[in-house]
Design a protein around this motif. Structure first.
Motif, PDB file in Angstrom:
ATOM      1  N   LYS A  17     -12.213  30.703 -88.497  1.00  8.52           N
ATOM      2  CA  LYS A  17     -12.547  30.049 -89.762  1.00  8.52           C
ATOM      3  C   LYS A  17     -11.832  30.675 -90.955  1.00  8.52           C
ATOM      4  O   LYS A  17     -11.870  30.124 -92.052  1.00  8.52           O
ATOM      5  CB  LYS A  17     -14.061  30.125 -90.005  1.00  8.52           C
ATOM      6  CG  LYS A  17     -14.884  29.253 -89.070  1.00  8.52           C
ATOM      7  CD  LYS A  17     -16.361  29.365 -89.374  1.00  8.52           C
ATOM      8  CE  LYS A  17     -16.730  28.751 -90.702  1.00  8.52           C
ATOM      9  NZ  LYS A  17     -16.560  27.277 -90.737  1.00  8.52           N
ATOM     10  N   GLN A  19      -9.262  31.608 -93.695  1.00  7.19           N
ATOM     11  CA  GLN A  19      -8.112  30.963 -94.330  1.00  7.19           C
ATOM     12  C   GLN A  19      -7.117  32.043 -94.771  1.00  7.19           C
ATOM     13  O   GLN A  19      -7.511  33.087 -95.290  1.00  7.19           O
ATOM     14  CB  GLN A  19      -8.569  30.175 -95.552  1.00  7.19           C
ATOM     15  CG  GLN A  19      -9.645  29.148 -95.265  1.00  7.19           C
ATOM     16  CD  GLN A  19     -10.186  28.537 -96.543  1.00  7.19           C
ATOM     17  OE1 GLN A  19      -9.517  27.739 -97.195  1.00  7.19           O
ATOM     18  NE2 GLN A  19     -11.410  28.901 -96.919  1.00  7.19           N
ATOM     19  N   HIS A  20      -5.834  31.757 -94.572  1.00  8.22           N
ATOM     20  CA  HIS A  20      -4.802  32.752 -94.869  1.00  8.22           C
ATOM     21  C   HIS A  20      -3.854  32.255 -95.963  1.00  8.22           C
ATOM     22  O   HIS A  20      -3.659  31.058 -96.149  1.00  8.22           O
ATOM     23  CB  HIS A  20      -4.000  33.075 -93.603  1.00  8.22           C
ATOM     24  CG  HIS A  20      -4.796  33.743 -92.525  1.00  8.22           C
ATOM     25  ND1 HIS A  20      -4.996  35.099 -92.469  1.00  8.22           N
ATOM     26  CD2 HIS A  20      -5.462  33.215 -91.466  1.00  8.22           C
ATOM     27  CE1 HIS A  20      -5.747  35.396 -91.418  1.00  8.22           C
ATOM     28  NE2 HIS A  20      -6.044  34.263 -90.796  1.00  8.22           N
ATOM     29  N   VAL A  21      -3.256  33.216 -96.660  1.00  3.32           N
ATOM     30  CA  VAL A  21      -2.279  32.913 -97.695  1.00  3.32           C
ATOM     31  C   VAL A  21      -1.220  34.008 -97.685  1.00  3.32           C
ATOM     32  O   VAL A  21      -1.508  35.163 -97.353  1.00  3.32           O
ATOM     33  CB  VAL A  21      -2.963  32.843 -99.087  1.00  3.32           C
ATOM     34  CG1 VAL A  21      -3.531  34.200 -99.495  1.00  3.32           C
ATOM     35  CG2 VAL A  21      -1.988  32.343-100.146  1.00  3.32           C
ATOM     36  N   SER A 220     -15.408  30.410 -98.548  1.00  3.01           N
ATOM     37  CA  SER A 220     -14.797  30.619 -99.866  1.00  3.01           C
ATOM     38  C   SER A 220     -13.832  31.801 -99.861  1.00  3.01           C
ATOM     39  O   SER A 220     -13.399  32.259-100.911  1.00  3.01           O
ATOM     40  CB  SER A 220     -15.896  30.861-100.908  1.00  3.01           C
ATOM     41  OG  SER A 220     -16.694  31.958-100.535  1.00  3.01           O
ATOM     42  N   VAL A 222     -10.260  33.742 -98.788  1.00  2.00           N
ATOM     43  CA  VAL A 222      -8.851  33.604 -98.432  1.00  2.00           C
ATOM     44  C   VAL A 222      -8.282  35.012 -98.307  1.00  2.00           C
ATOM     45  O   VAL A 222      -8.506  35.850 -99.181  1.00  2.00           O
ATOM     46  CB  VAL A 222      -8.064  32.815 -99.493  1.00  2.00           C
ATOM     47  CG1 VAL A 222      -6.591  32.734 -99.116  1.00  2.00           C
ATOM     48  CG2 VAL A 222      -8.638  31.417 -99.673  1.00  2.00           C
ATOM     49  N   GLU A 225      -1.869  37.069 -94.758  1.00  2.00           N
ATOM     50  CA  GLU A 225      -1.448  36.502 -93.488  1.00  2.00           C
ATOM     51  C   GLU A 225      -1.746  37.390 -92.283  1.00  2.00           C
ATOM     52  O   GLU A 225      -1.787  36.907 -91.144  1.00  2.00           O
ATOM     53  CB  GLU A 225       0.052  36.179 -93.542  1.00  2.00           C
ATOM     54  CG  GLU A 225       0.953  37.384 -93.858  1.00  2.00           C
ATOM     55  CD  GLU A 225       1.164  37.649 -95.340  1.00  2.00           C
ATOM     56  OE1 GLU A 225       2.213  38.230 -95.689  1.00  2.00           O
ATOM     57  OE2 GLU A 225       0.273  37.306 -96.148  1.00  2.00           O
TER      58      GLU A 225
END
Length: 298
Positions: A17, A19-21, A220, A222, A225
């Motif tokens: 679940k 989320q990566h940036v 919520s 992030v 990577e």
């Protein structure tokens, strides 16, 4: 087998679940493990009251676990006057507005001399969900507040707080006599209170609460990577150590909380003489346990 399968399955589910940036700079590592925690606020109304357009981050914390010595959780005031790569000098939170996570990471690395190993960003709305998922938290403030901007209404003392109240508690600064510095202290208090509730051993017997808490947090969240659920677990342990009796919390040394260099309004100036040694001591675990930094003493 069921006792073993549940935590393994929970970890696999949670890891999927996340989320990566793209965030990390690729700079050579520095000793220890460094986490940059950012609380983001996507503003849809255009230019905010301080002239920053679009999304910004009002919460910036550096969590460092040295190879030896105490862990530290250092709040960087969002209005810290800093050199932003490729943009010139401005308020620290402008780096996020101009270049998102990558530029914020580069700016913090240049300011502190510490290479960021993990970047963790949480939307402000996530605070509400997490606090409600743990059943609320107890927060303390020793003066009355009726702040229209944050919508915080508070009577001096300690009180249980639900999600919306904890969020307002975290964001209020205009009614705080210490401004951004006081807000940073309250933000650390909120995160510490959440961590304490989340570490409650009774959660082991409440699988539904476990799922709700993870779901609220990761929805919520992030991260960079390379960061996964195990890294977040290590971060939680480092955060708990920093907030414990043997840890370090506070701000860098500040020389002027109302520094006005021109063109960017009122900023927070870190002490140029004390800051280099301060960040070196954070890196090497040489600071004594307790509260550091804060407003300059007259």
């Amino acid at each position: 087998m069921l006792l073993l399968a549940w935590p393994i399955g929970l970890l696999v589910w949670a890891n999927g679940k996340i989320q990566h940036v793209e965030a990390l700079s690729g700079a050579a590592g520095t000793p220890g493990e460094t986490y940059l925690l950012a609380g983001s606020d996507a503003r849809g109304e255009g230019i905010s009251e301080d002239g920053t357009e679009g999304a910004r981050t009002d919460t910036i914390m550096l969590l460092h676990k040295p190879r030896s010595g105490p862990a530290s959780l250092i709040s960087l005031p969002r209005d810290t006057y800093a050199e932003i790569p490729g943009k010139g000098a401005s308020k620290l939170n402008a780096a996020y507005s101009w270049g998102g996570a990558p530029l914020l990471v580069q700016t913090v690395e240049q300011l502190t001399g510490l290479t960021v190993d993990h970047y963790i960003e949480i939307g402000f709305g996530g605070v509400e969900g997490i606090v409600d998922a743990v059943g609320g938290v107890e927060l303390c403030l020793d003066y009355d507040v009726d702040d229209a901007r944050s919508e915080l209404v508070w009577t001096a003392g300690c009180h249980p707080a639900d999600g919306p109240t904890a969020l307002a508690f975290s964001r209020m600064r205009y009614s705080d006599p210490q401004g951004d510095i006081g807000r940073a202290e309250r933000q650390r208090q909120v995160i510490g209170a959440i961590s304490k509730k989340a570490a409650d051993k009774s959660l082991l017997l409440k699988p539904g609460t476990q799922v709700s808490l993870i779901d609220a947090g990761l929805a919520s969240l992030v991260v960079d990577e390379k960061t996964g659920i195990i890294d977040l677990g290590k971060m939680a342990l480092a955060f708990r150590a920093a907030n414990g009796p043997g840890g370090i919390t506070g701000t860098p040394p500040i020389s002027n909380p109302d520094y006005r260099p021109g063109g960017v309004g009122s900023t927070v100036q870190l002490d140029p003489d004390l800051s280099p040694a301060f960040w070196a001591d954070v890196r090497d675990g040489k600071l004594p346990a307790g509260v550091v930094g804060g407003l300059p003493q007259s």
